[in-house]
Scaffold this active site. Structure first.
Site, short mmCIF file in Angstrom:
data_model
loop_
_atom_site.label_atom_id
_atom_site.label_comp_id
_atom_site.label_asym_id
_atom_site.label_seq_id
_atom_site.Cartn_x
_atom_site.Cartn_y
_atom_site.Cartn_z
N ARG A 1 -103.35 -46.28 -35.46
CA ARG A 1 -102.60 -45.02 -35.56
C ARG A 1 -103.06 -44.42 -34.32
NH1 ARG A 1 -103.78 -45.25 -40.92
NH2 ARG A 1 -102.78 -46.27 -42.18
N LYS B 1 -93.87 -44.00 -21.07
CA LYS B 1 -93.21 -45.16 -22.19
C LYS B 1 -94.03 -46.47 -22.05
CE LYS B 1 -88.55 -44.62 -20.88
NZ LYS B 1 -87.40 -45.36 -20.17
N GLU C 1 -88.63 -48.17 -6.02
CA GLU C 1 -88.51 -47.05 -7.32
C GLU C 1 -88.24 -45.32 -6.64
OE1 GLU C 1 -88.19 -47.38 -10.64
OE2 GLU C 1 -88.34 -49.49 -10.49
N LYS D 1 -91.57 -37.28 -10.89
CA LYS D 1 -91.12 -38.11 -12.82
C LYS D 1 -91.56 -36.68 -13.58
CE LYS D 1 -91.31 -41.85 -15.38
NZ LYS D 1 -91.45 -43.25 -14.98
N GLU E 1 -85.91 -39.21 -23.48
CA GLU E 1 -84.60 -39.75 -23.20
C GLU E 1 -83.76 -39.42 -23.97
OE1 GLU E 1 -85.32 -43.49 -20.61
OE2 GLU E 1 -82.97 -43.39 -20.58
N ARG F 1 -83.17 -37.68 -18.25
CA ARG F 1 -84.08 -38.85 -17.91
C ARG F 1 -83.97 -40.18 -17.11
NH1 ARG F 1 -90.71 -40.70 -20.54
NH2 ARG F 1 -91.00 -41.75 -19.41
N ASN G 1 -83.31 -44.09 -14.56
CA ASN G 1 -82.66 -45.17 -14.71
C ASN G 1 -81.66 -46.05 -13.47
OD1 ASN G 1 -84.08 -45.29 -17.11
ND2 ASN G 1 -82.85 -45.17 -18.43
N HIS H 1 -81.24 -49.72 -13.05
CA HIS H 1 -81.72 -50.66 -13.85
C HIS H 1 -80.88 -51.22 -14.35
CE1 HIS H 1 -85.30 -48.42 -12.23
NE2 HIS H 1 -85.90 -49.21 -12.83
N HIS I 1 -81.40 -55.84 -14.06
CA HIS I 1 -81.95 -56.42 -15.29
C HIS I 1 -81.13 -57.35 -15.22
CE1 HIS I 1 -83.91 -52.66 -17.74
NE2 HIS I 1 -85.20 -52.92 -16.46
N HIS J 1 -88.86 -57.26 -10.79
CA HIS J 1 -87.86 -56.08 -10.46
C HIS J 1 -87.58 -54.95 -9.77
CE1 HIS J 1 -87.32 -52.44 -13.65
NE2 HIS J 1 -87.65 -51.90 -13.33
N1 NAD Z 1 -93.51 -47.84 -18.76
C1 NAD Z 1 -92.60 -47.14 -17.54
O1 NAD Z 1 -92.36 -45.86 -17.63
C2 NAD Z 1 -92.29 -48.48 -16.94
C3 NAD Z 1 -91.28 -48.09 -15.77
C4 NAD Z 1 -91.60 -48.94 -14.46
C5 NAD Z 1 -91.87 -50.14 -14.23
N2 NAD Z 1 -92.48 -50.50 -16.06
C6 NAD Z 1 -92.82 -51.53 -16.37
O2 NAD Z 1 -93.76 -52.54 -14.81
C7 NAD Z 1 -93.72 -53.59 -14.96
C8 NAD Z 1 -93.95 -53.87 -13.05
O3 NAD Z 1 -94.83 -53.37 -12.94
P1 NAD Z 1 -95.89 -53.67 -11.15
O4 NAD Z 1 -94.21 -53.81 -10.57
O5 NAD Z 1 -96.71 -52.54 -11.26
O6 NAD Z 1 -96.03 -54.82 -11.41
P2 NAD Z 1 -97.03 -55.66 -12.12
O7 NAD Z 1 -98.10 -54.78 -13.01
O8 NAD Z 1 -96.90 -57.14 -12.77
O9 NAD Z 1 -98.43 -56.18 -10.65
C9 NAD Z 1 -97.63 -56.49 -9.85
C10 NAD Z 1 -98.71 -57.41 -8.47
O10 NAD Z 1 -99.97 -56.85 -8.11
C11 NAD Z 1 -101.08 -57.17 -8.87
N3 NAD Z 1 -101.56 -55.92 -8.42
C12 NAD Z 1 -101.58 -55.43 -9.44
N4 NAD Z 1 -102.12 -53.90 -8.24
C13 NAD Z 1 -103.21 -54.92 -7.28
C14 NAD Z 1 -103.68 -54.05 -6.93
N5 NAD Z 1 -104.09 -53.30 -5.86
N6 NAD Z 1 -104.34 -55.59 -5.65
C15 NAD Z 1 -104.11 -56.75 -5.98
N7 NAD Z 1 -103.12 -57.27 -6.35
C16 NAD Z 1 -102.44 -56.62 -7.08
C17 NAD Z 1 -100.67 -57.84 -10.20
O11 NAD Z 1 -101.83 -58.09 -10.80
C18 NAD Z 1 -99.65 -58.25 -9.81
O12 NAD Z 1 -99.27 -59.60 -10.25
C19 NAD Z 1 -92.53 -53.98 -15.77
O13 NAD Z 1 -93.05 -54.87 -16.75
C20 NAD Z 1 -91.80 -52.73 -16.17
O14 NAD Z 1 -90.60 -53.32 -17.06
C21 NAD Z 1 -92.63 -49.38 -16.84
#
Ligand code: NAD
Length: 362
Positions: A120, A142, A184, A226, A236, A240, A244, A247, A251, A264
């Site tokens: 929990r 999120k 972003e 942010k 949201e 908030r 997006n 986005h 998507h 992304h």
């Molecule tokens: N929670 C939120 O508010 C929010 C906001 C935006 C995006 N997201 C989510 O975030 C995700 C995308 O995140 P991302 O772009 O960080 O992608 P990711 O987590 O897939 O990382 C990208 C790649 O880089 C590699 N990597 C990470 N750090 C590294 C480093 N320092 N050195 C070498 N390689 C490294 C990872 O292993 C991966 O292969 C999506 O799933 C998206 O839905 C969430």
């Protein structure tokens, strides 16, 4: 090191930004009663950063274990989530332990979701290692995993106890991932801060190889924005949603091309350009502003054009599956001027006409 605060009353937390940060000291301050930590990471990041982090945490008296997930958006699944649960149970974690997310947005989203549901809810800390995670996903609470029928469809709002953005980790990040993060970053300029947009535009040729000082300012400004937005609308219900921008179109593009074709951030870049072209057509952005936005995106090696062959219907059918549909109408984030934007419910007829005439190429 600079420290910001996300102001959410009893759920408030610090964001530390800097180089070679002493994580153990910050984690001790944020989690004074915790002695046992499980670091959740992946098979790419753990070999690069886990040992040094473990040493740092152990020297401060923490008991530390690792749960290394498979790398990739395709593993942001219930199976990875269960891997974390199993690992926690096998290690006999009680509610006094805490999780550390060491990775990009994928690791961060899974870890946050696991933390919010294990017994929990247990505490967790975000140590983002991608630019995107530093400026966006690690802040704001999120959490999510994907379902075969939709991205981020299972999740919670659950705030971390602190966020530690160590810019050193960006040195190993592949350039394409840096570009995706910059999408972003540019978003914050368009939706919230005209001056920040100008700052980025003036440095557009060097953003991909930015020095630590520039990166530090960029991460700080994005986290400030942010934090301000999240403090006003944590779950949201309104404001908030401006985060997006791009986005909803993005998507749809990811789904059309097959998840993984575009990162992304790349799909968001095309989506932001579409939203800005719409705003320009409504007289909300000048010719020059639209050109500057497009030049900045291109300078960061980001795509801006809609995928060849993707029709208005291809967009609309996919956008209707998005979370941003209200009373059957899709909600779009559209700039009202550079540095401000609004959410708009638009009819499919209007959007179809716009996409067919201005965006879609055969
Ligand atoms: N929670 C939120 O508010 C929010 C906001 C935006 C995006 N997201 C989510 O975030 C995700 C995308 O995140 P991302 O772009 O960080 O992608 P990711 O987590 O897939 O990382 C990208 C790649 O880089 C590699 N990597 C990470 N750090 C590294 C480093 N320092 N050195 C070498 N390689 C490294 C990872 O292993 C991966 O292969 C999506 O799933 C998206 O839905 C969430």
């Amino acid at each position: 090191m600079q420290t910001l605060h996300v102001d959410l009353k009893e759920r408030s937390y610090p964001i530390a930004i800097g180089s070679k940060i002493d994580c153990a000291t910050l984690i001790k301050q944020s989690l004074p009663k915790v002695h046992e930590l499980m670091v959740v990471s992946n098979e790419t990041i753990a070999p690069l950063y886990f040992e040094a982090l473990k040493e740092n945490l152990e020297s401060a008296g923490f008991k530390v274990s690792l749960c290394a997930l498979k790398d990739g958006e395709q593993y942001k699944t219930v199976e990875s989530y269960m891997q974390v649960m199993t690992s926690l149970l096998e290690h006999g974690f009680s509610r006094d332990g805490a999780l550390i997310a060491l990775g990009g947005g994928v690791v961060g989203d899974i870890t946050g979701f696991a933390a919010s549901t294990y017994q929990r809810g247990i505490s967790f800390v975000q140590i983002p290692t991608t630019l995107l995670a530093m400026v966006d996903s690690s802040v704001g609470g999120k959490t999510a995993i994907n379902h075969a029928l939709g991205k981020n469809m299972i999740g919670t709002f659950y705030q971390p106890k602190c966020v530690i953005a160590d810019l050193e980790s960006l040195k190993t990040l592949p350039t394409r991932e840096v570009s995706a993060g910059l999408a972003e970053v540019i978003k914050y300029g368009i939706i919230y801060d005209h001056e920040f947009f100008n700052y980025l535009y003036e440095r557009k040729e060097s953003l991909l190889n930015a020095d630590v000082e520039t990166l530090s300012y960029i991460v700080k400004r994005c986290c400030e924005i942010k934090a301000e937005v999240v403090a006003q609308d944590e779950k949201e219900h309104g404001l908030r949603a401006i985060l997006n921008l791009g986005h909803t179109f993005g998507h749809a593009i990811e789904a059309y091309l097959g998840f993984g074709t575009y990162l992304h951030g790349e799909a968001v870049a095309v989506g932001m350009n579409i939203a800005c072209i719409y705003a320009h057509a409504q007289g909300k952005l000048t010719d020059l502003q639209l050109v500057c936005i497009q030049e900045l995106l291109k300078a960061c090696n980001l795509p801006i054009d809609s995928p060849k062959g993707m029709s208005a219907q291809d967009y609309l059918s996919r956008m209707h599956h998005d979370k941003k549909v209200r009373e059957g109408k899709i909600v779009y984030v559209i700039p009202t001027k550079l540095g401000r934007c609004e959410t708009l419910k638009l009819s499919d007829e209007e959007m179809s006409l716009f996409l067919s005439s201005k965006i879609c190429k055969s």
